[in-house]
Design an enzyme around this catalytic site. Structure first.
Site, PDB file in Angstrom:
ATOM      1  N   GLU A  16       1.016  -1.162   0.046  1.00 29.27           N
ATOM      2  CA  GLU A  16       0.122  -0.064  -0.084  1.00 29.27           C
ATOM      3  C   GLU A  16       0.787   1.149   0.050  1.00 29.27           C
ATOM      4  O   GLU A  16       1.951   1.231   0.750  1.00 29.27           O
ATOM      5  CB  GLU A  16      -0.942  -0.054   1.390  1.00 29.27           C
ATOM      6  CG  GLU A  16      -2.243   0.395   1.033  1.00 29.27           C
ATOM      7  CD  GLU A  16      -3.153  -0.485   0.080  1.00 29.27           C
ATOM      8  OE1 GLU A  16      -3.204  -0.326  -0.960  1.00 29.27           O
ATOM      9  OE2 GLU A  16      -3.599  -1.444   0.452  1.00 29.27           O
ATOM     10  N   HIS A  17       0.480   2.326  -0.857  1.00 33.79           N
ATOM     11  CA  HIS A  17       1.348   3.446  -1.012  1.00 33.79           C
ATOM     12  C   HIS A  17       2.638   3.262  -1.250  1.00 33.79           C
ATOM     13  O   HIS A  17       3.493   4.083  -1.064  1.00 33.79           O
ATOM     14  CB  HIS A  17       1.259   4.420   0.522  1.00 33.79           C
ATOM     15  CG  HIS A  17       0.082   5.025   0.833  1.00 33.79           C
ATOM     16  ND1 HIS A  17      -0.577   6.039   0.318  1.00 33.79           N
ATOM     17  CD2 HIS A  17      -1.025   4.363   1.613  1.00 33.79           C
ATOM     18  CE1 HIS A  17      -1.732   6.335   0.823  1.00 33.79           C
ATOM     19  NE2 HIS A  17      -1.996   5.325   1.471  1.00 33.79           N
ATOM     20  N   THR A  18       3.030   2.107  -1.923  1.00 36.43           N
ATOM     21  CA  THR A  18       4.193   1.770  -2.406  1.00 36.43           C
ATOM     22  C   THR A  18       4.214   2.021  -4.175  1.00 36.43           C
ATOM     23  O   THR A  18       5.258   2.320  -4.789  1.00 36.43           O
ATOM     24  CB  THR A  18       4.454   0.362  -2.388  1.00 36.43           C
ATOM     25  OG1 THR A  18       3.265  -0.335  -3.057  1.00 36.43           O
ATOM     26  CG2 THR A  18       5.082   0.118  -1.080  1.00 36.43           C
ATOM     27  N   ASP A  19       3.093   2.239  -4.742  1.00 36.26           N
ATOM     28  CA  ASP A  19       2.954   2.341  -6.255  1.00 36.26           C
ATOM     29  C   ASP A  19       3.461   3.590  -6.574  1.00 36.26           C
ATOM     30  O   ASP A  19       4.447   3.622  -7.693  1.00 36.26           O
ATOM     31  CB  ASP A  19       1.468   2.080  -7.010  1.00 36.26           C
ATOM     32  CG  ASP A  19       0.660   3.170  -6.295  1.00 36.26           C
ATOM     33  OD1 ASP A  19       0.644   3.834  -5.272  1.00 36.26           O
ATOM     34  OD2 ASP A  19      -0.385   3.217  -6.930  1.00 36.26           O
ATOM     35  N   ALA A 103     -15.518   3.258  -0.933  1.00 39.30           N
ATOM     36  CA  ALA A 103     -15.043   2.209  -0.035  1.00 39.30           C
ATOM     37  C   ALA A 103     -13.763   1.937  -0.476  1.00 39.30           C
ATOM     38  O   ALA A 103     -13.312   0.638   0.228  1.00 39.30           O
ATOM     39  CB  ALA A 103     -16.090   1.142  -0.401  1.00 39.30           C
ATOM     40  N   SER A 107     -13.619   2.701  -7.062  1.00 39.61           N
ATOM     41  CA  SER A 107     -14.899   2.776  -7.931  1.00 39.61           C
ATOM     42  C   SER A 107     -14.338   3.832  -9.060  1.00 39.61           C
ATOM     43  O   SER A 107     -14.979   3.907 -10.065  1.00 39.61           O
ATOM     44  CB  SER A 107     -15.960   3.095  -7.179  1.00 39.61           C
ATOM     45  OG  SER A 107     -16.003   4.214  -6.406  1.00 39.61           O
ATOM     46  N   SER A 108     -13.573   4.860  -8.426  1.00 41.14           N
ATOM     47  CA  SER A 108     -13.265   6.164  -9.473  1.00 41.14           C
ATOM     48  C   SER A 108     -12.298   5.529 -10.570  1.00 41.14           C
ATOM     49  O   SER A 108     -12.905   6.022 -11.622  1.00 41.14           O
ATOM     50  CB  SER A 108     -12.827   7.227  -8.650  1.00 41.14           C
ATOM     51  OG  SER A 108     -11.382   6.700  -7.890  1.00 41.14           O
ATOM     52  N   ASP A 152      -4.334   0.927  -9.409  1.00 40.35           N
ATOM     53  CA  ASP A 152      -5.899   0.477  -9.593  1.00 40.35           C
ATOM     54  C   ASP A 152      -6.376   0.582 -11.172  1.00 40.35           C
ATOM     55  O   ASP A 152      -6.600  -0.619 -11.457  1.00 40.35           O
ATOM     56  CB  ASP A 152      -6.580   1.747  -9.149  1.00 40.35           C
ATOM     57  CG  ASP A 152      -6.398   2.008  -7.705  1.00 40.35           C
ATOM     58  OD1 ASP A 152      -5.527   1.327  -7.020  1.00 40.35           O
ATOM     59  OD2 ASP A 152      -6.804   3.068  -7.122  1.00 40.35           O
TER      60      ASP A 152
HETATM   61  C1  GLA Z   1      -5.254   4.695  -3.801  1.00 43.40           C
HETATM   62  C2  GLA Z   1      -4.542   5.291  -5.193  1.00 43.40           C
HETATM   63  C3  GLA Z   1      -3.455   4.065  -5.575  1.00 43.40           C
HETATM   64  C4  GLA Z   1      -2.593   3.626  -4.490  1.00 43.40           C
HETATM   65  C5  GLA Z   1      -3.386   3.366  -3.057  1.00 43.40           C
HETATM   66  C6  GLA Z   1      -2.619   3.148  -1.955  1.00 43.40           C
HETATM   67  O1  GLA Z   1      -6.131   3.659  -4.126  1.00 43.40           O
HETATM   68  O2  GLA Z   1      -5.322   5.337  -6.274  1.00 43.40           O
HETATM   69  O3  GLA Z   1      -2.749   4.549  -6.588  1.00 43.40           O
HETATM   70  O4  GLA Z   1      -1.817   4.541  -4.046  1.00 43.40           O
HETATM   71  O5  GLA Z   1      -4.194   4.357  -3.084  1.00 43.40           O
HETATM   72  O6  GLA Z   1      -1.870   1.976  -2.116  1.00 43.40           O
END
Ligand code: GLA
Length: 368
Positions: A16-19, A103, A107-108, A152
């Site tokens: 998470e938050h690595t992308d 959620a 969805s976006s 995403d």
């Molecule tokens: C959101 C962002 C993703 C990612 C996550 C955290 O979903 O759209 O790009 O950074 O947060 O992992």
């Protein structure tokens, strides 16, 4: 001719938050989708959604940002396509969704990827998956103001059924990891919390990471282009200059990347307990070091630790609300949901929505 598009939500197993830090993620697509039906129209374009939104406009009039947040996803998608083909066809689009919004299950992105996929087909614009991914990301950056990464959109375009994608977000190379959870299932618990600071806090993390990288580059005379490349020696020699907050952010990113790699090994070898432990570790990293959790998410994760048949749990997605993801034994699901719903309601006076995450393929399009 009509064009049908089915665009899924995503769950992220870990990473998470690595992308946006050029690191690793391990996402999958959900069987919950946003479904679109497109058709060419002569004069005006009309978009309506079963969530109660509707709008009409001329695709070829100049782009103007709307005060309605939702409309900007549509206008932004159209405007990005107009950078490729100046004149587009007007269209109608009806949207139906089984994917809850707000959620943390994308969805976006599902909305934007679906719009771009359908509208590019309707206008005979040939786009590769990677083009759609980049255009969709532009829409969120430029018209929504969320400086998100690529996870995403990449997942929505490329996912396969019952499979996770191990994606290196710097090189954009990926491997498919077949998933077998046996008598365990992935359970999402939607907190129904949508923090209105989520976007600005998210963008703040993005800029904290950039700043940390610049500090480390300067001090260590390096040329790192993203935080995931930083080695631990450089991190510790920069500790003082980074200060407590930035040091925690960088440590989290390095630890989380390692957890993704370790998770893949555990999953390949059916070591679900060990994988579950990494889910918990990821949560506490997100809570304490990256500081993107909230009390509702923390409560759910900590509550799940009372059950041996739950192997792991963590907040999922950008944070500040949205869902937790838990790996739970099938036979416990009904009982657990009943108990956790009650506890959650008595503590927060909010409903909790459980979703069993069935993992499916990415976006599909058909002509009818
Ligand atoms: C959101 C962002 C993703 C990612 C996550 C955290 O979903 O759209 O790009 O950074 O947060 O992992």
């Amino acid at each position: 001719m009509k064009i049908k598009v089915k665009s899924p939500g995503r769950v992220n197993l870990i990473g998470e938050h690595t992308d946006y830090n050029g690191g690793y993620v391990l996402p999958c697509a959900l069987d919950l989708t946003i479904d679109f039906l497109f058709e060419k129209k002569l004069s005006v374009s009309y978009v309506e959604s079963d969530l109660g939104y509707s709008m009409s406009f001329d695709v070829n009039s100049a782009f103007k940002k709307s005060n309605n947040h939702w409309e900007n996803y549509v206008l932004g998608s159209v405007n990005e396509l107009k950078q490729i083909k100046a004149k587009l066809n007007n269209f109608s689009c009806s949207i139906k969704s089984t994917l809850p919004s707000g959620a943390g299950i994308s969805s976006s992105s599902a909305l934007v990827c679906g719009l771009i996929k359908g509208l590019s087909e309707l206008n005979e614009i040939k786009l590769e998956n990677l083009d759609i991914i980049n255009l969709s990301r532009n829409v969120e950056h430029k018209y929504i103001g969320l400086l998100g990464g690529i996870m995403d959109q990449y997942t929505i375009l490329n996912a396969k059924k019952n499979t996770a994608i191990l994606l290196n977000c710097e090189k954009l190379d990926s491997k498919f990891i077949k998933l077998e959870f046996k008598e365990y299932k992935l359970l999402l618990l939607n907190t129904n919390v949508q923090h209105n600071l989520a976007n600005s806090e998210y963008n703040q993390r993005v800029s904290e990471c950039k700043e940390s990288m610049q500090i480390i580059n300067r001090l260590c005379k390096k040329n790192y282009t993203n935080l995931s490349q930083v080695n631990r020696l450089d991190l510790s020699s920069s500790k003082e200059k980074l200060g407590e907050t930035l040091y925690k952010r960088v440590s989290y990113v390095l630890n989380e990347n390692q957890r993704v790699i370790n998770s893949v090994e555990f999953l390949k070898n059916n070591k679900l307990k060990e994988f579950g432990r990494l889910l918990y570790e990821s949560h506490f990293g997100l809570k304490n070091d990256y500081e993107v959790s909230c009390k509702e998410l923390d409560f759910l994760v900590e509550y799940s630790m009372n059950y041996n048949q739950i192997l792991g749990s963590r907040m999922m997605g950008g944070g500040f609300g949205g869902c937790t993801l838990s790996l739970i034994k099938d036979s416990l699901i009904d009982k657990f949901i009943k108990e956790v719903k009650q506890e959650y309601f008595s503590k927060f006076k909010r409903k909790l929505n459980p979703i069993i995450a069935n993992l499916n393929h990415g976006i599909k399009m058909s002509l009818i």
